[in-house]
Design a protein around this motif. Sequence first.
Motif, PDB file in Angstrom:
ATOM      1  N   SER A 189     -26.201 -25.085 -50.321  1.00 52.70           N
ATOM      2  CA  SER A 189     -25.713 -25.822 -51.371  1.00 52.70           C
ATOM      3  C   SER A 189     -25.756 -27.161 -51.171  1.00 52.70           C
ATOM      4  O   SER A 189     -26.235 -27.785 -50.171  1.00 52.70           O
ATOM      5  N   GLU A 190     -25.610 -27.922 -52.209  1.00 52.11           N
ATOM      6  CA  GLU A 190     -25.750 -29.416 -51.836  1.00 52.11           C
ATOM      7  C   GLU A 190     -24.894 -30.062 -50.805  1.00 52.11           C
ATOM      8  O   GLU A 190     -25.398 -30.611 -50.052  1.00 52.11           O
ATOM      9  N   THR A 191     -23.524 -29.374 -50.566  1.00 52.43           N
ATOM     10  CA  THR A 191     -22.937 -29.918 -49.258  1.00 52.43           C
ATOM     11  C   THR A 191     -23.450 -29.388 -48.021  1.00 52.43           C
ATOM     12  O   THR A 191     -23.557 -30.203 -47.083  1.00 52.43           O
ATOM     13  N   ASP A 192     -24.094 -28.265 -48.033  1.00 51.46           N
ATOM     14  CA  ASP A 192     -25.038 -27.702 -46.962  1.00 51.46           C
ATOM     15  C   ASP A 192     -26.123 -28.500 -46.615  1.00 51.46           C
ATOM     16  O   ASP A 192     -26.623 -28.917 -45.388  1.00 51.46           O
ATOM     17  N   LYS A 193     -26.784 -29.151 -47.888  1.00 52.74           N
ATOM     18  CA  LYS A 193     -28.144 -29.897 -47.402  1.00 52.74           C
ATOM     19  C   LYS A 193     -27.458 -31.528 -46.975  1.00 52.74           C
ATOM     20  O   LYS A 193     -28.028 -31.904 -46.007  1.00 52.74           O
ATOM     21  N   ALA A 194     -26.347 -31.837 -47.385  1.00 49.06           N
ATOM     22  CA  ALA A 194     -25.691 -33.106 -46.945  1.00 49.06           C
ATOM     23  C   ALA A 194     -25.716 -32.905 -45.165  1.00 49.06           C
ATOM     24  O   ALA A 194     -25.603 -33.917 -44.463  1.00 49.06           O
ATOM     25  N   ARG A 195     -24.840 -31.777 -44.829  1.00 49.34           N
ATOM     26  CA  ARG A 195     -24.598 -31.432 -43.393  1.00 49.34           C
ATOM     27  C   ARG A 195     -25.859 -31.515 -42.895  1.00 49.34           C
ATOM     28  O   ARG A 195     -25.880 -31.720 -41.533  1.00 49.34           O
ATOM     29  N   ALA A 196     -26.783 -30.773 -43.113  1.00 51.62           N
ATOM     30  CA  ALA A 196     -28.120 -30.579 -42.543  1.00 51.62           C
ATOM     31  C   ALA A 196     -28.672 -31.885 -42.184  1.00 51.62           C
ATOM     32  O   ALA A 196     -29.412 -32.107 -40.964  1.00 51.62           O
ATOM     33  N   TYR A 197     -28.839 -32.815 -43.329  1.00 51.72           N
ATOM     34  CA  TYR A 197     -29.286 -34.401 -42.987  1.00 51.72           C
ATOM     35  C   TYR A 197     -28.386 -35.003 -41.869  1.00 51.72           C
ATOM     36  O   TYR A 197     -29.079 -35.581 -41.127  1.00 51.72           O
ATOM     37  N   ILE A 198     -27.250 -34.999 -41.924  1.00 52.40           N
ATOM     38  CA  ILE A 198     -26.280 -35.543 -41.006  1.00 52.40           C
ATOM     39  C   ILE A 198     -26.695 -35.137 -39.494  1.00 52.40           C
ATOM     40  O   ILE A 198     -26.748 -35.706 -38.537  1.00 52.40           O
ATOM     41  N   ILE A 199     -26.710 -33.455 -39.559  1.00 50.30           N
ATOM     42  CA  ILE A 199     -27.147 -33.065 -38.266  1.00 50.30           C
ATOM     43  C   ILE A 199     -28.484 -33.441 -37.685  1.00 50.30           C
ATOM     44  O   ILE A 199     -28.770 -33.935 -36.492  1.00 50.30           O
ATOM     45  N   ALA A 200     -29.537 -33.605 -38.483  1.00 54.73           N
ATOM     46  CA  ALA A 200     -30.891 -33.915 -38.058  1.00 54.73           C
ATOM     47  C   ALA A 200     -31.004 -35.288 -37.796  1.00 54.73           C
ATOM     48  O   ALA A 200     -31.424 -35.642 -36.714  1.00 54.73           O
ATOM     49  N   SER A 201     -30.310 -36.267 -38.453  1.00 55.36           N
ATOM     50  CA  SER A 201     -30.113 -37.502 -37.965  1.00 55.36           C
ATOM     51  C   SER A 201     -29.458 -37.768 -36.589  1.00 55.36           C
ATOM     52  O   SER A 201     -29.654 -38.786 -35.938  1.00 55.36           O
ATOM     53  N   LEU A 202     -28.543 -37.033 -36.274  1.00 54.30           N
ATOM     54  CA  LEU A 202     -27.929 -37.004 -35.105  1.00 54.30           C
ATOM     55  C   LEU A 202     -28.611 -36.586 -33.941  1.00 54.30           C
ATOM     56  O   LEU A 202     -28.535 -37.057 -32.699  1.00 54.30           O
ATOM     57  N   LEU A 203     -29.616 -35.536 -34.197  1.00 55.03           N
ATOM     58  CA  LEU A 203     -30.282 -34.870 -33.318  1.00 55.03           C
ATOM     59  C   LEU A 203     -31.482 -35.720 -32.573  1.00 55.03           C
ATOM     60  O   LEU A 203     -31.658 -35.259 -31.330  1.00 55.03           O
ATOM     61  N   GLU A 204     -32.085 -36.512 -33.144  1.00 55.27           N
ATOM     62  CA  GLU A 204     -32.954 -37.114 -32.728  1.00 55.27           C
ATOM     63  C   GLU A 204     -32.770 -38.348 -31.577  1.00 55.27           C
ATOM     64  O   GLU A 204     -32.029 -39.192 -32.222  1.00 55.27           O
ATOM     65  N   THR A 205     -33.233 -38.099 -30.411  1.00 58.26           N
ATOM     66  CA  THR A 205     -32.835 -39.289 -29.244  1.00 58.26           C
ATOM     67  C   THR A 205     -34.209 -39.331 -28.720  1.00 58.26           C
ATOM     68  O   THR A 205     -35.330 -38.752 -28.963  1.00 58.26           O
ATOM     69  N   ASP A 206     -34.217 -40.309 -27.742  1.00 62.06           N
ATOM     70  CA  ASP A 206     -35.299 -40.550 -27.145  1.00 62.06           C
ATOM     71  C   ASP A 206     -35.850 -39.323 -25.926  1.00 62.06           C
ATOM     72  O   ASP A 206     -37.196 -39.471 -25.910  1.00 62.06           O
ATOM     73  N   ASP A 207     -35.170 -38.814 -25.872  1.00 62.69           N
ATOM     74  CA  ASP A 207     -35.352 -37.514 -24.978  1.00 62.69           C
ATOM     75  C   ASP A 207     -35.596 -36.293 -25.770  1.00 62.69           C
ATOM     76  O   ASP A 207     -35.927 -35.133 -25.260  1.00 62.69           O
ATOM     77  N   THR A 208     -35.791 -36.388 -27.065  1.00 62.16           N
ATOM     78  CA  THR A 208     -36.151 -35.126 -28.085  1.00 62.16           C
ATOM     79  C   THR A 208     -37.293 -35.024 -28.583  1.00 62.16           C
ATOM     80  O   THR A 208     -37.884 -36.219 -28.717  1.00 62.16           O
ATOM     81  N   PRO A 209     -37.922 -34.034 -29.337  1.00 63.82           N
ATOM     82  CA  PRO A 209     -39.167 -34.273 -30.022  1.00 63.82           C
ATOM     83  C   PRO A 209     -38.682 -34.981 -31.118  1.00 63.82           C
ATOM     84  O   PRO A 209     -37.627 -35.155 -31.498  1.00 63.82           O
ATOM     85  N   GLY A 210     -39.776 -35.161 -32.117  1.00 64.99           N
ATOM     86  CA  GLY A 210     -39.553 -35.950 -33.117  1.00 64.99           C
ATOM     87  C   GLY A 210     -38.757 -34.781 -34.084  1.00 64.99           C
ATOM     88  O   GLY A 210     -38.785 -33.746 -33.928  1.00 64.99           O
ATOM     89  N   VAL A 211     -37.747 -35.475 -34.866  1.00 63.41           N
ATOM     90  CA  VAL A 211     -37.096 -34.549 -35.972  1.00 63.41           C
ATOM     91  C   VAL A 211     -37.240 -35.082 -37.197  1.00 63.41           C
ATOM     92  O   VAL A 211     -37.167 -36.470 -37.504  1.00 63.41           O
ATOM     93  N   GLN A 212     -37.690 -34.150 -38.283  1.00 66.90           N
ATOM     94  CA  GLN A 212     -37.950 -34.488 -39.491  1.00 66.90           C
ATOM     95  C   GLN A 212     -37.008 -33.624 -40.216  1.00 66.90           C
ATOM     96  O   GLN A 212     -37.088 -32.454 -40.043  1.00 66.90           O
ATOM     97  N   ILE A 213     -36.598 -34.068 -41.571  1.00 69.36           N
ATOM     98  CA  ILE A 213     -35.870 -33.016 -42.382  1.00 69.36           C
ATOM     99  C   ILE A 213     -36.521 -33.312 -43.795  1.00 69.36           C
ATOM    100  O   ILE A 213     -36.420 -34.513 -44.277  1.00 69.36           O
ATOM    101  N   ASP A 214     -36.936 -32.416 -44.421  1.00 75.89           N
ATOM    102  CA  ASP A 214     -37.368 -32.350 -45.869  1.00 75.89           C
ATOM    103  C   ASP A 214     -36.255 -31.518 -46.749  1.00 75.89           C
ATOM    104  O   ASP A 214     -36.571 -30.385 -46.559  1.00 75.89           O
ATOM    105  N   LEU A 215     -35.638 -32.348 -47.516  1.00 79.76           N
ATOM    106  CA  LEU A 215     -34.630 -31.466 -48.394  1.00 79.76           C
ATOM    107  C   LEU A 215     -35.304 -31.478 -49.858  1.00 79.76           C
ATOM    108  O   LEU A 215     -34.429 -30.893 -50.627  1.00 79.76           O
ATOM    109  N   ALA A 216     -36.028 -32.007 -50.017  1.00 77.87           N
ATOM    110  CA  ALA A 216     -36.720 -32.044 -51.492  1.00 77.87           C
ATOM    111  C   ALA A 216     -37.717 -30.832 -51.760  1.00 77.87           C
ATOM    112  O   ALA A 216     -38.495 -30.869 -50.943  1.00 77.87           O
ATOM    113  N   PRO A 217     -37.299 -29.951 -52.568  1.00 82.23           N
ATOM    114  CA  PRO A 217     -38.086 -28.685 -52.625  1.00 82.23           C
ATOM    115  C   PRO A 217     -39.319 -29.119 -53.272  1.00 82.23           C
ATOM    116  O   PRO A 217     -39.604 -30.019 -54.240  1.00 82.23           O
ATOM    117  N   VAL A 218     -40.538 -28.689 -52.624  1.00 81.86           N
ATOM    118  CA  VAL A 218     -41.912 -29.005 -53.314  1.00 81.86           C
ATOM    119  C   VAL A 218     -42.196 -29.091 -54.902  1.00 81.86           C
ATOM    120  O   VAL A 218     -42.628 -29.914 -55.307  1.00 81.86           O
TER     121      VAL A 218
END
Length: 175
Positions: free
Chosen positions: A109-138
């Motif tokens: 849902s749109e709410t789930d996408k917002a949650r996913a964006y927030i989660i992804a934003s919080l997950l990228e730190t200096d000791d993690t791999p790069g984190v990228q999120i793509d929510l726009a359907p091709v």
Amino acid sequence: TNGAPVGGRLLDLIASHVNLIAISLDGAPGTHAEMRGDGNAFARADRAMDRLTATGVRYGLSYCISRESLADMPWAVEFAREKGAALVHFHPFSAMGRGRAVASRLSLSETDKARAYIIASLLETDDTPGVQIDLAPVDAVRTRRDDYAALILDDARHTPLSDLINPLVIDETGR
């Protein structure tokens, strides 16, 4: 790749022509196996990651976010870090192939996408791999091609920024 063809001569051939290999995951081991309809699917992907790490081939995870795998996003980044992946690319579930039969259960849902964006934003730190999120359907991006026409101008010095990029989103760090 789902991990099946990653090995031997084929790996050497592929690795000489790409700078990153993406291993597809649909969630943590149980979720991935269920989504793929194959109890060995996760083990194959896991073996592929081990082979890529052992041979020094750069790779990342292409992680499909569904309603069932949304909560596993932190696991995916930690798993990628442990395995030595360079990147975790999150993208929403798309009702293609086997996914058509379960789209109503798994689509975000749109709410789930917002949650996913927030989660992804919080997950990228200096000791993690790069984190990228793509929510726009091709398909949506392709159908709105004219919206991005200003981006290919040879000289955009006199074009308002709002005409070049709309919407323009800048986070608190200036990114």
